[in-house]
Design a protein around this motif. Structure first.
Motif, PDB file in Angstrom:
ATOM      1  N   PRO A  47      63.405 -76.926  75.507  1.00 44.98           N
ATOM      2  CA  PRO A  47      62.162 -76.894  75.889  1.00 44.98           C
ATOM      3  C   PRO A  47      61.261 -75.830  75.093  1.00 44.98           C
ATOM      4  CG  PRO A  47      63.358 -75.841  77.734  1.00 44.98           C
ATOM      5  CD  PRO A  47      64.283 -76.224  76.972  1.00 44.98           C
ATOM      6  N   HIS A  48      60.094 -76.127  74.586  1.00 47.70           N
ATOM      7  CA  HIS A  48      59.379 -75.253  73.968  1.00 47.70           C
ATOM      8  C   HIS A  48      57.847 -75.123  74.675  1.00 47.70           C
ATOM      9  CE1 HIS A  48      61.703 -74.844  70.219  1.00 47.70           C
ATOM     10  NE2 HIS A  48      62.255 -75.909  70.557  1.00 47.70           N
ATOM     11  N   ALA A  49      57.593 -74.160  75.149  1.00 49.01           N
ATOM     12  CA  ALA A  49      56.254 -73.781  75.654  1.00 49.01           C
ATOM     13  C   ALA A  49      55.302 -73.309  74.935  1.00 49.01           C
ATOM     14  CB  ALA A  49      56.439 -73.075  77.080  1.00 49.01           C
ATOM     15  N   MET A  50      54.087 -73.440  74.781  1.00 49.42           N
ATOM     16  CA  MET A  50      53.280 -72.756  73.812  1.00 49.42           C
ATOM     17  C   MET A  50      53.243 -71.386  74.086  1.00 49.42           C
ATOM     18  SD  MET A  50      50.966 -73.486  71.487  1.00 49.42           S
ATOM     19  CE  MET A  50      49.936 -72.584  70.554  1.00 49.42           C
ATOM     20  N   ALA A  51      53.327 -70.844  75.323  1.00 54.03           N
ATOM     21  CA  ALA A  51      53.503 -69.334  75.642  1.00 54.03           C
ATOM     22  C   ALA A  51      54.496 -68.766  74.917  1.00 54.03           C
ATOM     23  CB  ALA A  51      53.578 -69.231  77.336  1.00 54.03           C
ATOM     24  N   ASP A  52      55.623 -69.533  74.728  1.00 55.73           N
ATOM     25  CA  ASP A  52      56.855 -68.850  73.683  1.00 55.73           C
ATOM     26  C   ASP A  52      56.306 -68.230  72.730  1.00 55.73           C
ATOM     27  OD1 ASP A  52      58.531 -69.708  75.908  1.00 55.73           O
ATOM     28  OD2 ASP A  52      59.180 -71.797  74.673  1.00 55.73           O
ATOM     29  N   TYR A  53      55.201 -68.659  72.000  1.00 60.29           N
ATOM     30  CA  TYR A  53      54.778 -68.244  71.020  1.00 60.29           C
ATOM     31  C   TYR A  53      53.542 -67.180  70.916  1.00 60.29           C
ATOM     32  CZ  TYR A  53      57.885 -72.031  69.755  1.00 60.29           C
ATOM     33  OH  TYR A  53      58.938 -72.810  69.472  1.00 60.29           O
ATOM     34  N   ASP A  54      53.456 -66.730  71.936  1.00 68.72           N
ATOM     35  CA  ASP A  54      52.222 -65.949  72.176  1.00 68.72           C
ATOM     36  C   ASP A  54      52.511 -64.850  71.191  1.00 68.72           C
ATOM     37  OD1 ASP A  54      50.938 -67.002  74.290  1.00 68.72           O
ATOM     38  OD2 ASP A  54      51.679 -65.611  75.902  1.00 68.72           O
ATOM     39  N   GLY A  55      51.456 -64.181  70.420  1.00 72.73           N
ATOM     40  CA  GLY A  55      51.390 -63.118  69.500  1.00 72.73           C
ATOM     41  C   GLY A  55      51.733 -63.554  68.027  1.00 72.73           C
TER      42      GLY A  55
END
Length: 181
Positions: A47-55
């Protein structure tokens, strides 16, 4: 002045102050929308959540294996991930296609960024990133999200390296010191 008139006048002043505060808040709000959250799995089932890429500066590229402009655009995205990845850029390829077709495509092109594949959910996510005045369902479609999570660009149709660089380079420079180890 009667007590009743004073109460009405006080109420009118209170309403006017509240309306002015609301207008000030509305005018001062940023005019770039915040990213839509989602979670999709990659071709390996992770799984990849958009929140994983914060910053990070995130380039969401919606594509399909049968789309000729998508096939022409992918080598440029591979190069961009290679060129800017260590500076905080993350490209996410969202295939509006079957996982099988997306997997074959990713192998053929040796894609170096996560490929998330779900024909139905990918289209729904694309709709959430498409501007209200833009045509829906155009492929390829790219949305660019800055380090703070604001959608700063939406591009319907093929994207070239020069245009992508013009958008992402200032975004990468803006928060570069915050992401260094």
């Amino acid at each position: 002045m009667t007590r009743r008139k004073a109460n009405i006048l006080g109420l009118l002043v209170l309403v006017a102050v509240a309306a002015a505060a609301g207008l000030l808040y509305w005018y001062s709000a940023e005019d770039t929308p915040y990213r839509a959250d989602f979670t999709l799995v990659d071709l390996e089932g992770q799984p990849h959540a958009m929140a994983d890429y914060d910053g990070k500066v995130v380039v969401l590229n919606f594509w399909a294996s049968w789309c000729k402009p998508c096939r022409e655009e992918v080598p440029m995205l591979i190069d961009a991930q290679r060129e800017y990845g260590d500076r905080g850029l993350q490209i996410l390829g969202i295939a509006v296609d079957t996982a099988e077709a997306a997997g074959e495509f990713a192998k053929r092109y040796d894609i170096n960024y996560p490929v998330l594949a779900d024909a139905t959910e990918g289209a729904r996510i694309q709709d959430r990133y498409t501007a209200t005045d833009a045509p829906a369902g155009v492929l390829p479609f790219t949305a660019i999200v800055d380090r703070d999570g604001h959608v700063v660009a939406r591009i319907a149709g093929a994207l070239d390296h020069a245009r992508l660089s013009d958008i992402v380079q200032p975004l990468l420079e803006k928060g570069a010191s915050a992401t260094k180890d």
